[in-house]
Motif scaffolding. Sequence first.
Motif, PDB file in Angstrom:
ATOM      1  N   ARG A  86      31.771  -8.494  13.072  1.00  8.68           N
ATOM      2  CA  ARG A  86      30.836  -9.113  12.133  1.00  8.68           C
ATOM      3  C   ARG A  86      30.604 -10.568  12.537  1.00  8.68           C
ATOM      4  N   LYS A  88      30.722 -13.217  10.869  1.00 11.46           N
ATOM      5  CA  LYS A  88      31.719 -14.126  10.303  1.00 11.46           C
ATOM      6  C   LYS A  88      33.025 -14.125  11.096  1.00 11.46           C
ATOM      7  N   ASP A  91      33.287 -16.953  13.505  1.00 14.00           N
ATOM      8  CA  ASP A  91      33.566 -18.251  12.887  1.00 14.00           C
ATOM      9  C   ASP A  91      35.020 -18.330  12.433  1.00 14.00           C
ATOM     10  N   VAL A  92      35.499 -17.263  11.794  1.00  9.70           N
ATOM     11  CA  VAL A  92      36.870 -17.231  11.290  1.00  9.70           C
ATOM     12  C   VAL A  92      37.869 -17.443  12.427  1.00  9.70           C
TER      13      VAL A  92
END
Length: 166
Positions: A86, A88, A91-92
């Motif tokens: 995903r 995100k 970024d995580v």
Amino acid sequence: MMRITEIIEPSINALGFELVRVSMMGKDSNVLQIMADRADGNGSINVEDCAEISRTVSALMDVEDPISGAYHLEVSSPGIDRPLTRAKDFDVWRGFEAKVELVMAQNGRRRFSGKLDGVEDDAVALIVDGERELLPLADIAKSKLVLTDELIAHVTGKGRSDENAE
């Protein structure tokens, strides 16, 4: 896989988990692999969580019947060297090493390895050999974190302080 995701994702979310990946694997026997994580980000899922997800997914699959023929259901945590599926995720896990494979070559390459630098304009930023590459999210075939000492220390919370480092 999109149909299966549509069937199971709302129920998995309602249980307090987040769907990481749905894939069908195996040549001789079909294995429906479901990877999930805690929605709150507090630790990995455990065996009881996997069993709860498995019971829920099995019931949904029995009712909807989206797979023709026999298959085995496998529910697991994504693990330390987890797949990045995903936007995100990129970024995580910024700052950690990752491998990214593209569907089509970019600048003569399909496979990239480097340090994640987040998401920018629908592309994954990856520091490769000191250069910042932007890899379009839509072109990513697969990607995953690379198992490093830093990743293990981060995930397990057992990093060494500078005072203890030799």
